[in-house]
Write a protein that holds these residues in place. Sequence first.
Motif, mmCIF file in Angstrom:
data_model
loop_
_atom_site.group_PDB
_atom_site.id
_atom_site.type_symbol
_atom_site.label_atom_id
_atom_site.label_comp_id
_atom_site.label_asym_id
_atom_site.label_seq_id
_atom_site.Cartn_x
_atom_site.Cartn_y
_atom_site.Cartn_z
ATOM 1 N N VAL A 5 -16.839 -3.744 -36.185
ATOM 2 C CA VAL A 5 -17.994 -4.638 -36.353
ATOM 3 C C VAL A 5 -17.603 -6.069 -36.023
ATOM 4 N N LEU A 6 -16.395 -6.449 -36.417
ATOM 5 C CA LEU A 6 -15.908 -7.796 -36.133
ATOM 6 C C LEU A 6 -15.796 -8.035 -34.626
ATOM 7 N N ILE A 7 -15.341 -7.028 -33.898
ATOM 8 C CA ILE A 7 -15.263 -7.142 -32.435
ATOM 9 C C ILE A 7 -16.652 -7.310 -31.842
ATOM 10 N N GLU A 8 -17.594 -6.495 -32.315
ATOM 11 C CA GLU A 8 -18.963 -6.553 -31.774
ATOM 12 C C GLU A 8 -19.621 -7.888 -32.069
ATOM 13 N N ARG A 9 -19.439 -8.394 -33.277
ATOM 14 C CA ARG A 9 -20.095 -9.637 -33.667
ATOM 15 C C ARG A 9 -19.551 -10.842 -32.899
ATOM 16 N N ASN A 10 -18.284 -10.775 -32.492
ATOM 17 C CA ASN A 10 -17.651 -11.935 -31.866
ATOM 18 C C ASN A 10 -17.384 -11.753 -30.378
ATOM 19 N N GLY B 1 -23.838 -0.992 -33.609
ATOM 20 C CA GLY B 1 -24.700 -1.270 -34.754
ATOM 21 C C GLY B 1 -25.292 -0.036 -35.391
ATOM 22 N N LEU B 2 -24.652 1.138 -35.184
ATOM 23 C CA LEU B 2 -25.192 2.388 -35.717
ATOM 24 C C LEU B 2 -24.606 2.753 -37.068
ATOM 25 N N GLY B 3 -23.556 2.088 -37.456
ATOM 26 C CA GLY B 3 -22.884 2.486 -38.685
ATOM 27 C C GLY B 3 -22.988 1.446 -39.776
ATOM 28 N N LEU B 4 -21.917 0.713 -39.954
ATOM 29 C CA LEU B 4 -21.853 -0.278 -41.029
ATOM 30 C C LEU B 4 -22.746 -1.474 -40.727
ATOM 31 N N PRO B 5 -23.172 -2.196 -41.749
ATOM 32 C CA PRO B 5 -24.022 -3.376 -41.518
ATOM 33 C C PRO B 5 -23.279 -4.472 -40.767
ATOM 34 N N ALA B 6 -24.029 -5.377 -40.176
ATOM 35 C CA ALA B 6 -23.431 -6.438 -39.360
ATOM 36 C C ALA B 6 -22.578 -7.392 -40.173
ATOM 37 N N SER B 7 -22.796 -7.448 -41.473
ATOM 38 C CA SER B 7 -22.003 -8.337 -42.327
ATOM 39 C C SER B 7 -20.677 -7.727 -42.749
ATOM 40 N N SER B 8 -20.426 -6.467 -42.407
ATOM 41 C CA SER B 8 -19.205 -5.794 -42.813
ATOM 42 C C SER B 8 -17.993 -6.404 -42.112
ATOM 43 N N PRO B 9 -16.848 -6.497 -42.806
ATOM 44 C CA PRO B 9 -15.626 -6.998 -42.156
ATOM 45 C C PRO B 9 -14.889 -5.937 -41.344
ATOM 46 N N THR C 85 -12.327 -19.147 -37.254
ATOM 47 C CA THR C 85 -13.523 -18.607 -37.902
ATOM 48 C C THR C 85 -14.319 -17.779 -36.909
ATOM 49 N N ASP C 86 -15.171 -16.901 -37.438
ATOM 50 C CA ASP C 86 -15.986 -16.066 -36.565
ATOM 51 C C ASP C 86 -17.313 -16.768 -36.266
ATOM 52 N N VAL C 87 -18.236 -16.042 -35.639
ATOM 53 C CA VAL C 87 -19.505 -16.648 -35.226
ATOM 54 C C VAL C 87 -20.377 -17.025 -36.417
ATOM 55 N N LEU C 88 -20.060 -16.492 -37.586
ATOM 56 C CA LEU C 88 -20.815 -16.841 -38.789
ATOM 57 C C LEU C 88 -20.093 -17.862 -39.644
ATOM 58 N N GLY C 89 -18.974 -18.378 -39.165
ATOM 59 C CA GLY C 89 -18.233 -19.372 -39.913
ATOM 60 C C GLY C 89 -17.336 -18.802 -40.989
ATOM 61 N N ARG C 90 -17.031 -17.510 -40.926
ATOM 62 C CA ARG C 90 -16.177 -16.886 -41.927
ATOM 63 C C ARG C 90 -14.722 -16.880 -41.455
ATOM 64 N N ASP C 91 -13.813 -16.915 -42.387
ATOM 65 C CA ASP C 91 -12.384 -16.919 -42.085
ATOM 66 C C ASP C 91 -11.996 -15.577 -41.451
ATOM 67 N N VAL C 92 -11.492 -15.612 -40.209
ATOM 68 C CA VAL C 92 -11.148 -14.378 -39.489
ATOM 69 C C VAL C 92 -10.003 -13.647 -40.172
ATOM 70 N N LEU C 93 -9.018 -14.380 -40.679
ATOM 71 C CA LEU C 93 -7.891 -13.727 -41.357
ATOM 72 C C LEU C 93 -8.382 -12.944 -42.570
ATOM 73 N N TRP C 94 -9.272 -13.511 -43.354
ATOM 74 C CA TRP C 94 -9.827 -12.817 -44.510
ATOM 75 C C TRP C 94 -10.585 -11.560 -44.071
ATOM 76 N N LEU C 95 -11.346 -11.669 -42.991
ATOM 77 C CA LEU C 95 -12.108 -10.522 -42.486
ATOM 78 C C LEU C 95 -11.176 -9.408 -42.003
ATOM 79 N N VAL C 96 -10.126 -9.797 -41.292
ATOM 80 C CA VAL C 96 -9.180 -8.806 -40.769
ATOM 81 C C VAL C 96 -8.480 -8.076 -41.904
ATOM 82 N N LEU C 97 -8.088 -8.805 -42.931
ATOM 83 C CA LEU C 97 -7.385 -8.176 -44.058
ATOM 84 C C LEU C 97 -8.306 -7.270 -44.876
ATOM 85 N N HIS C 98 -9.599 -7.508 -44.837
ATOM 86 C CA HIS C 98 -10.549 -6.667 -45.568
ATOM 87 C C HIS C 98 -11.175 -5.576 -44.702
#
Length: 278
Positions: free
Chosen positions: A233-238, A221-229, A63-76
Motif C-alpha cells: 500500500v505504501l508503494i501504491e500511495r507514493n 486498492g483491493l485489499g487493505l485500506p489506503a491508510s494502512s502502513p 515523509t510520504d504523500v500524506l506527511g507521515r514518517d516513512v520510517l514509522w510506516l515501514v516498521l509497522h
Amino acid sequence: MTPPAETPTASGAAPRSRPRAALLLLAVPVLAALLGPLAAGDASSARDALPSRPPDAEHPLGTDVLGRDVLWLVLHGGSSVLAAALGALLVGVAAGVPLGLLAAGPRRLLDETVMRGLDLLLAFPGLLVLMTLAATGHREWYWLVAVAGVLQVPAVARLVRGAALAPGTRTVVEALRMQGHGWTYIHLRHLARELAAPLATDAAGRFSVVLYLLASANFLGLGLPASSPDWAVLIERNSDALFTQPAAVLVPAGLLTALCVGGNLLVDHGLARRTRRR
C-alpha cells in the motif's frame, strides 16, 4: 600430483557465503516485520509534517504523500505482509496436500473428479477473482488471504499428486500395502518424507507468488485500506512521488524483494545440502 591448497578453499567459499547472504536478505524484512512495531512505537511517533519531504534529522526516510514518517510506516507495514502471505500459503498447502494424495489413490474416477475440478479453478486469473471479490463488497483482509490461498490449491495438489505417483514412490507404497501397513502409516510416515523436499521447494517459490498476488491486490486498492502502513500500500500511495521522495517507494519495494529472494535462496541451499548428504 597434489592439487593446490587454495583450490578447496576457493571452491568451498561460495557455498558457505550463499546461506549467509540468504539469511541476511531474509532476516532484514522478517526482523522489520516482527520487531518493527516495538521499535517504532505508537502512532504519535509519526508526527504530521509536510508531504513528500526528503530525509532529514527528524524523519530519517522522509515523509510520504500524506506527511507521515516513512520510517514509522515501514516498521509497522511488514507484519501485515508476512502474516497475510504465510496465512494464504498455509491455506493452499493445507487444502492442496490432502487433495493431491486423494487424487493419487487407486480410484481413477476419484482422480479425474478431483483434478478436473482443480483445473477449473486454475483457469481463473487470480487478480480477476480478487477484483470480483472486492466488487461484491468483500474487502476484509481475511477474505483476501482465504481466496489467495484457495487459488494456490490446484498447483499444490498437482505437485503432491505427481510426487505420489512417481514410479519409485508407487513401488514402495505397493510394497508397504502388501506388508499390511494401513493408510495412516503409508501417507503420514513414508509419503510425508518423500513429499517434504518438493513441498519445501514449491513453498518457497509459492510464497513469492502469494506475496506478489497480495501485493498486487493491495497496490490496486483491493485489499487493505489506503491508510494502512502495509508495504505494498505504501508503494501504491507514493508511486507518483517516486522522483521527489524515492525512499517512500524504494525502501518497501526493497524489503519485499529481499523477502522473496532470501527465502528462495535459503530453501535452495538447504535442498542442495540434503542432496549432497545422500
